[in-house]
Structures are given as structure tokens and as C-alpha cells.
Motif scaffolding. Structure first.
Motif, PDB file in Angstrom:
ATOM      1  N   SER A 128       0.821  -1.210   0.000  1.00  0.00           N
ATOM      2  CA  SER A 128       0.000   0.000   0.000  1.00  0.00           C
ATOM      3  C   SER A 128       0.861   1.269   0.000  1.00  0.00           C
ATOM      4  O   SER A 128       0.530   2.260  -0.664  1.00  0.00           O
ATOM      5  N   SER A 224     -10.274  -1.681   4.733  1.00  0.00           N
ATOM      6  CA  SER A 224      -8.827  -1.507   4.688  1.00  0.00           C
ATOM      7  C   SER A 224      -8.226  -1.960   6.017  1.00  0.00           C
ATOM      8  O   SER A 224      -8.660  -1.524   7.081  1.00  0.00           O
ATOM      9  N   LYS A 238      -3.271  -4.424   2.047  1.00  0.00           N
ATOM     10  CA  LYS A 238      -4.167  -3.858   3.063  1.00  0.00           C
ATOM     11  C   LYS A 238      -5.584  -3.631   2.543  1.00  0.00           C
ATOM     12  O   LYS A 238      -6.548  -3.709   3.299  1.00  0.00           O
TER      13      LYS A 238
END
Length: 506
Positions: A128, A224, A238
């Protein structure tokens, strides 16, 4: 057939992947089949030119770019396998490729990208973080972004794996097991299978500490995760994609979550059947298949696991080998308390009997009782209660440690560390990235009145260090101390009340 599913079927049938990819084999896993009582097949995506399925989707996306777009160059974010696919595709198509990879990416993968001509930029601790930086570069330099999973052309390219499975296995098939990171592979595979042979189950497999897709499907919206486990770096995502979430929610029949030990055991299973070494993400399908068979008591079915990657750092094998036996439930780890008197140790050995003892750790520490850490070979986890009952008949109490991370990661290597000088000791187990400066950041932030009374570190070849620390903190400073460790942003567990700590170290 629903129009959107028909659209994906057409995209998959027309995908251009074989300029760079091979039609990977569907190999029988003979030993695993015999042991599990089912016909197990392995879809060998680990044998692709970049040892992963990822080049299928990357090339199918990039080959459709216009000459002007290719001239601008491409950028992507990846933990490693997608990066190699993009770099190989860029070399084939004659364009520049900028690859943003997390700092924790295994060297094997980053070196492979460079060897293919990709420009590597290391940024952040997770996919991420790398993704956010890649988007910044896209805006700054005008690159074309090649998403690793949330793109219809990428999904269609990965869907050719499902197309090949059904072409290679035209007999009845119960289920196909697919590892999930961002969801590109399972979305493409499920789209093809459900369009052509909807009776076949598609089962998603996620790590217990990286289950963004399962959490999202369960919640009915994209979720998330605050952080993800680093062992299976190829699936450490994530947040999954909007399109992959939609397809997975609609088409995937079930999910299985697996832990690190189960994946290590699956890596060993694959090696014994194929003599190949899978990376953790590549073995997740096998781990999920084994767990699903046990949960549903399947017998005589045909099952496929996609072995989706083999980009494994050699140094990590030490950790895999150590944990494979626990994942296969072939070892019992017990803390046994016996009287500190002559003959007790012999009686303990006699009680264990002909079973193979894998480990004994003992140090005298008390006038009346002794604590012994014992490893015993077993055939399955169900034998542990029987062993404990046998020990109890001799007056020995036994604590089952097979699920205790503190015992498996540290204490079995350092039993006997009691001290009379450990007043006010707090015991914490940390995980932090294996990179320069991580340890000094920890040490430099400590208050001078806090004394390190225990420190255990063991490099296991993973992308993160595992450290056990005892710190003497005055009671009045405890709140400040906890604020300090929270500020580090390292994953940690407070082990101060762990019974294993009190048996062997406190």
C-alpha cells in the motif's frame, strides 16, 4: 449468462498472454493425494519465466497500450512478482518500466526486476505504501499506471489460468483453490470457471493476518486493514480492488484462512511432490486445500491448487523448515513440570516411551520443582491430550505450547534464563522490518531510567526481525513506556503475563 460475466469470458478468451507466458502444467501431487485420500492436482504457475502468474495480466494490459502510451513509459507498485511481469513485458514491448517496491521486498525479487531492465524504487513497508508512491510518480512524470490486480485487462490475463485448468482437466472437478492478495487471480479464474463450468467450486485462501478480501466480503463493503503480516509478502495487501472485490463477492464459493505454520507445511508438501520450492504465497493454495479437506471430511474428490509463485529467498528456508513440522502437526511442544528429585527425569522419559523426542531443554532453578521444555514427534494433533494424560498419571503437569508464538519463536532456544535481578521487568515480543536503523530507532527512544534486562534476536531469513525484550520499568513510568512502544509503529505483543515466561524466565 449475466452480461458482465459474458464480457469477462470474451476478454479471457481473447487475452494475449502467450507472447511471454507458457501454458503451465497441471501436475498430479501423488504423495499428497495418497496422504489426503483425494486426487490433488497442482497448477504450476511457479514454472512461468518469472516464476509467477503475474506476467499474464501485466502483458495483457500493456500489449493493448497505444504507441504513444508505451512511449510515455509505465509505472507500477508491487511486492515483487507483478514487478517482474511488468519489467519483462516492457522489455518485450520496448518501453520504460519504473517499479516501486516495498523496502521489505526480498532481494531475490528486486534483483530479478533489475535484471529484466526495470528501474527499481524501494519505498515504504507494504504494498500500500509503494502503491501510493507509484501514483505520485504517475502524476509527476505522465507514466501509464499498470495496476497489479484491479484492472479488467489484468484480471482477464490472470483468468487464462482458469481457462487452462478446465482444458487440461475435463473430468469432474470438485474445487479450485486460489491464493488471494489483491484478488486479481481469483477474480479472473472464478470469472472463467463460473461462466463455463459453474458446478466447480472456487475457494479463496487468505493468510490469517492479511485477510482484506474476506473481511470486505463479510462486511459487504471494502475494508482496509491497519497492517498486514509480512511472511507472505506476495499477498500482503491492506485493501483489495473495487472490481476484484465485486467479482470475488459474486463468484467465489467459500474462503479458507491459513496461518504461517500451515503455509510452511504446504511448502514442504510441494517440495516432496515436485522438488520445487514455492514462496509462501505460492503455497497458500495447497495449505487452504488441506484445511478444506479436513474441515469438510472430503474423500475421493478431484481438487486443484494453483501454485502461483516460487520467488523465495534462500535464507527464508531456515524459518520454513523449523515451522513446517508444527504446521503439519507432527510435533508436540510441551512445558512439563516434574519434581526436582532423583529419578524424575528418568520417569519422564519412560512415560514418553518409544516416541521420538525432538527436543529437551532443562536447567535447575528450584529446590522442589523443575520445568522441562519437551518436543515430541507425533502423527497428528489429536495425540497431544493422550500424551498429557500419560504424564499426569505420573504426577507430571504439562502445558501444550504448540500454539504459543513466544515458545516457538524464542523460548525453545533460550530456556534457563531465570534471574533474581529482574524486578519490574516488562516482557515484549516485537516484529519490525529487517532494514538498517530499525533497532537503533528502538534503542534511541528509550528513557535512560529503563534498563534492558533481556534481549533475544534471531535472524530467520524473513522480511522482519523477531525480537524478545525484557525492560525494567519503574511502576510510575508504565504509562509513559506504553506510549513509547505505541509510537514506534512496530507490531508487538505484551508477553509479561504469558505463563511460559513465568515458568522459564521470570
Amino acid at each position: 449468462m449475466e452480461k458482465r460475466l459474458l464480457d469477462y469470458l470474451q476478454k479471457i478468451l481473447n487475452a494475449r498472454v502467450y507472447d511471454v507466458a507458457i501454458e503451465s502444467r497441471l501436475d498430479p501431487a501423488t504423495k499428497l493425494s495418497q496422504r489426503l485420500g483425494n486426487q490433488i492436482w497442482l497448477k504450476r504457475e511457479d514454472t512461468q519465466p518469472v516464476h509467477s502468474f503475474k506476467l499474464r495480466g501485466a502483458y495483457n494490459k500493456m500489449v493493448r497500450l497505444s504507441p504513444d502510451e508505451l512511449a510515455r513509459g509505465v509505472v507500477c507498485a508491487s511486492a515483487g512478482n507483478h514487478a517482474q511481469g511488468v519489467a519483462l513485458s516492457a522489455r518485450r514491448l520496448g518501453c520504460q518500466a519504473v517499479i516501486v517496491m516495498p523496502v521489505t521486498t526480498p532481494t531475490l525479487k528486486s534483483d530479478a526486476v533489475r535484471s529484466l531492465g526495470g528501474q527499481v524504487i524501494l519505498h515504504g513497508d507494504s504494498y500500500s505504501d509503494a502503491y501510493a508512491h507509484a501514483l505520485e510518480l504517475e502524476k509527476k512524470h505522465g507514466y501509464i499506471f499498470v495496476h497489479p490486480f484491479d484492472d479488467p485487462d489484468v484480471i482477464a490475463g490472470q483468468g487464462t489460468v482458469g481457462m487452462e485448468i478446465l482444458r487440461q482437466h475435463q473430468h469432474p472437478l470438485h474445487a479450485v483453490f486460489v491464493a488471494i492478495g489483491g484478488g486479481g487471480l481469483i477474480s479472473g479464474v472464478a470469472a472463467y470457471i463460473k461462466a463455463v463450468r459453474p458446478e466447480i467450486k472456487v475457494i479463496g485462501v487468505q493468510m490469517t493476518d492479511s485477510r482484506a478480501m474476506l473481511n470486505s466480503v463479510t462486511a459487504g463493503e471494502l475494508i482496509s486493514l491497519p497492517d498486514v503480516g509480512l511472511f507472505s509478502d506476495g499477498t500482503a495487501v491492506k485493501k483489495v480492488g473495487q472490481e476484484t472485490y465485486r467479482l470475488t463477492r459474486e463468484l467465489v464459493d467459500d474462503f479458507v484462512t491459513v496461518d504461517t505454520d500451515a503455509v510452511c507445511a504446504a511448502i514442504k508438501d510441494a517440495f516432496e511432490d515436485t522438488r520445487s520450492i514455492l514462496e509462501p504465497a505460492g503455497a497458500m493454495g495447497i495449505a487452504g486445500l488441506k484445511q478444506y479437506i479436513a474441515q469438510h471430511n472430503l474423500r475421493g474428490e478431484s481438487l486443484v491448487a494453483i501454485t502461483c509463485g516460487a520467488n523465495m529467498n534462500f535464507d527464508r528456508l531456515r524459518f520454513v523448515a523449523e515451522r513446517a513440522e508444527a504446521g503439519e502437526e507432527r510435533e508436540a511442544l510441551l512445558a512439563v513440570t516434574i519434581p526436582e528429585e532423583r529419578g524424575s527425569f528418568r520417569r519422564l522419559c519412560e512415560t514418553i516411551g518409544p516416541r521420538n523426542v525432538t527436543e529437551f531443554n532443562y536447567r535447575i532453578s528450584h529446590e522442589r520443582t523443575a520445568h522441562v521444555l519437551v518436543g515430541i514427534s507425533i502423527n497428528n494433533r489429536g495425540e497431544v491430550p493422550e500424551i498429557r494424560r500419560s504424564l499426569a498419571t505420573q504426577g507430571f503437569s504439562a502445558l501444550d505450547l504448540v500454539d504459543d508464538e513466544l515458545a516457538k519463536e524464542h523460548l525453545r532456544y533460550m530456556v534457563g534464563g531465570r534471574s533474581q535481578l529482574n524486578a519490574n521487568e516488562q516482557l515484549y515480543r516485537f516484529e519490525f522490518p529487517e532494514r538498517p536503523g530499525a533497532l537503533m530507532r528502538f534503542l534511541s527512544g528509550m528513557h535512560p531510567d529503563w534498563n534492558i534486562s533481556l534481549f533475544h534476536y534471531r535472524n530467520q531469513g524473513a522480511d522482519y526481525g523477531r525480537i524478545l525484550v525484557g525492560i525494567q520499568v519503574p511502576p510510575a513510568d508504565l504509562a509513559t513506556f506504553r506510549t513509547f512502544i505505541d509510537s514506534l509503529d512496530y507490531r508487538y505483543v505484551d508477553e509479561t503475563q504469558n505463563p511460559v515466561y513465568h515458568l522459564f524466565l521470570c
